[in-house]
Scaffold this motif. Structure first.
Motif, PDB file in Angstrom:
ATOM      1  N   GLN A 125       0.501 -16.374  -7.490  1.00 47.36           N
ATOM      2  CA  GLN A 125      -0.579 -16.340  -8.475  1.00 47.36           C
ATOM      3  C   GLN A 125      -0.094 -15.797  -9.823  1.00 47.36           C
ATOM      4  OE1 GLN A 125      -3.497 -14.128  -6.061  1.00 47.36           O
ATOM      5  NE2 GLN A 125      -4.638 -16.042  -5.868  1.00 47.36           N
ATOM      6  N   TYR A 126       0.968 -16.382 -10.307  1.00 47.28           N
ATOM      7  CA  TYR A 126       1.630 -15.908 -11.528  1.00 47.28           C
ATOM      8  C   TYR A 126       0.995 -16.540 -12.758  1.00 47.28           C
ATOM      9  CZ  TYR A 126       5.361 -14.962 -14.894  1.00 47.28           C
ATOM     10  OH  TYR A 126       6.064 -14.550 -15.984  1.00 47.28           O
ATOM     11  N   SER A 127       0.726 -15.717 -13.770  1.00 49.37           N
ATOM     12  CA  SER A 127       0.222 -16.191 -15.060  1.00 49.37           C
ATOM     13  C   SER A 127       0.911 -15.404 -16.160  1.00 49.37           C
ATOM     14  CB  SER A 127      -1.294 -16.005 -15.182  1.00 49.37           C
ATOM     15  OG  SER A 127      -1.985 -16.754 -14.199  1.00 49.37           O
ATOM     16  N   VAL A 128       1.194 -16.079 -17.282  1.00 53.57           N
ATOM     17  CA  VAL A 128       1.737 -15.393 -18.448  1.00 53.57           C
ATOM     18  C   VAL A 128       1.175 -16.077 -19.691  1.00 53.57           C
ATOM     19  CG1 VAL A 128       3.832 -16.814 -18.541  1.00 53.57           C
ATOM     20  CG2 VAL A 128       3.840 -14.543 -19.585  1.00 53.57           C
ATOM     21  N   THR A 129       0.838 -15.280 -20.712  1.00 52.98           N
ATOM     22  CA  THR A 129       0.296 -15.811 -21.953  1.00 52.98           C
ATOM     23  C   THR A 129       1.294 -15.564 -23.072  1.00 52.98           C
ATOM     24  OG1 THR A 129      -1.974 -15.402 -21.227  1.00 52.98           O
ATOM     25  CG2 THR A 129      -1.621 -15.683 -23.594  1.00 52.98           C
TER      26      THR A 129
ATOM     27  N   PHE B  65      -0.424 -20.352 -25.744  1.00 50.53           N
ATOM     28  CA  PHE B  65      -0.090 -21.052 -24.498  1.00 50.53           C
ATOM     29  C   PHE B  65      -0.226 -20.124 -23.303  1.00 50.53           C
ATOM     30  CE2 PHE B  65       2.864 -22.174 -21.124  1.00 50.53           C
ATOM     31  CZ  PHE B  65       2.484 -23.472 -20.869  1.00 50.53           C
ATOM     32  N   GLN B  66      -0.744 -20.680 -22.210  1.00 53.97           N
ATOM     33  CA  GLN B  66      -0.849 -19.900 -20.975  1.00 53.97           C
ATOM     34  C   GLN B  66      -0.318 -20.699 -19.797  1.00 53.97           C
ATOM     35  OE1 GLN B  66      -4.769 -18.950 -19.434  1.00 53.97           O
ATOM     36  NE2 GLN B  66      -4.048 -16.983 -18.651  1.00 53.97           N
ATOM     37  N   LEU B  67       0.536 -20.049 -19.031  1.00 56.58           N
ATOM     38  CA  LEU B  67       0.956 -20.572 -17.736  1.00 56.58           C
ATOM     39  C   LEU B  67      -0.017 -20.005 -16.723  1.00 56.58           C
ATOM     40  CD1 LEU B  67       3.500 -22.286 -16.897  1.00 56.58           C
ATOM     41  CD2 LEU B  67       4.529 -20.130 -16.150  1.00 56.58           C
ATOM     42  N   LYS B  68      -0.673 -20.863 -15.952  1.00 55.43           N
ATOM     43  CA  LYS B  68      -1.871 -20.440 -15.237  1.00 55.43           C
ATOM     44  C   LYS B  68      -1.707 -20.449 -13.716  1.00 55.43           C
ATOM     45  CE  LYS B  68      -4.301 -23.722 -17.310  1.00 55.43           C
ATOM     46  NZ  LYS B  68      -3.543 -24.201 -18.479  1.00 55.43           N
TER      47      LYS B  68
ATOM     48  N   SER C   4       9.695 -24.924 -19.219  1.00 54.97           N
ATOM     49  CA  SER C   4      10.723 -23.943 -19.590  1.00 54.97           C
ATOM     50  C   SER C   4      10.193 -22.518 -19.464  1.00 54.97           C
ATOM     51  CB  SER C   4      11.223 -24.201 -21.015  1.00 54.97           C
ATOM     52  OG  SER C   4      11.927 -25.423 -21.089  1.00 54.97           O
ATOM     53  N   VAL C   5       8.921 -22.330 -19.779  1.00 55.75           N
ATOM     54  CA  VAL C   5       8.313 -21.002 -19.617  1.00 55.75           C
ATOM     55  C   VAL C   5       8.316 -20.608 -18.144  1.00 55.75           C
ATOM     56  CG1 VAL C   5       6.203 -19.636 -19.879  1.00 55.75           C
ATOM     57  CG2 VAL C   5       6.893 -21.220 -21.682  1.00 55.75           C
TER      58      VAL C   5
ATOM     59  N   TYR D  10       2.833  -9.805 -17.326  1.00 56.82           N
ATOM     60  CA  TYR D  10       2.324 -11.010 -16.682  1.00 56.82           C
ATOM     61  C   TYR D  10       1.390 -10.611 -15.547  1.00 56.82           C
ATOM     62  CZ  TYR D  10       6.125  -9.735 -13.495  1.00 56.82           C
ATOM     63  OH  TYR D  10       6.953  -9.049 -12.657  1.00 56.82           O
ATOM     64  N   GLY D  11       0.685 -11.610 -15.007  1.00 57.77           N
ATOM     65  CA  GLY D  11      -0.146 -11.380 -13.845  1.00 57.77           C
ATOM     66  C   GLY D  11       0.476 -12.038 -12.630  1.00 57.77           C
TER      67      GLY D  11
END
Length: 244
Positions: free
Chosen positions: A6-10, A14-17, A40-41, A53-54
């Motif tokens: 459950q990885y997320s980074v802003t 842009f957000q990887l969700k 790439s992120v 990050y989450g």
């Protein structure tokens, strides 16, 4: 080997969700998506490059955040190779060993052996700006592999190469995978490259990991219409309310 929970980074707008993903030991895993999709992120996230990050990224059950970068046993090859222009090839390859305080004689011997194994020992005294794209790629790989990584990350490693050099590099990557027994994760925008090299492929659309499939099933029909449209080069159908 690599587990993403459950990885997320802003990053700016842009957000990887909410990414969840498991990559097996010694697997070759490709990340594919359109420009700006976040592939790439995600690769950088898997390497543990972000501090805020989450969720979680784990190597063999241990959170990356708890492992100092120099102890992560990873190699990273950037899209533009990021070779040090003021250093010759040998010094570039030695750099990581020097950062790990390996004695000079030992690191020189180790670096020369790595150059020889990749067929570029004759380039040892050359500067990066005098090398071809394929030679720069081999130098970048040598710099990453000299630390004997458990995981090799590569960001669009073949995009700047001509077709013949690219096929040579495919053979080299297969050889590296066999000889070094490492897990390989790479980013590409080339469907056939992903299908040819990878065991599995992760498809990223708008910051979400939409699907993971065996590489030999990449061109088969997919349940998700966005994935189908991406893989088969079609524009997705508009929502029903917008249909004339």
């Amino acid at each position: 080997m690599i587990s993403v929970q459950q990885y997320s980074v802003t990053l700016g707008d842009f957000q990887l969700k909410d990414i969840s993903l498991d990559i097996g030991d010694r697997e070759i895993f490709a990340l594919i998506g359109r420009t700006g999709s976040g592939k790439s992120v995600l690769l950088e996230s898997l390497a543990g490059f972000y501090n805020t990050y989450g969720g979680n990224v784990l190597y063999n059950g241990i959170s990356v955040s708890g492992i100092p970068l120099e102890q992560r046993r990873i190699g990273y090859v950037y899209q533009n190779y990021c070779l040090f222009p003021h250093m010759n090839v040998l010094d570039n390859v030695e750099f990581g060993l020097r950062m790990h305080k390996v004695p000079k004689k030992q690191r020189r011997e180790t670096a020369l052996n790595m150059l020889q194994s990749l067929g570029i020992e004759h380039l040892a005294d050359r500067r990066p700006d005098t090398l071809s794209g394929g030679e720069q790629q081999r130098c970048a790989l040598a710099r990453a592999l000299v630390l004997e990584p458990e995981i090799l990350f590569m960001d669009e490693p073949f995009s700047a190469l001509d077709p013949n050099t690219r096929k040579d590099m495919y053979r080299l990557i297969r050889s590296i995978h066999e000889n070094y027994a490492c897990t390989i994760v790479f980013v590409t925008h080339d469907f056939r490259e992903a299908a040819e090299l990878a065991d599995r492929v992760g498809i990223i659309i708008h910051g979400s990991l939409k699907e993971i499939c065996p590489a030999d099933q990449l061109f088969l029909p997919h349940e998700d219409e966005e994935v189908n449209a991406f893989v088969h080069g079609r524009s997705p159908e508009p929502p029903a309310a917008m249909t004339a």
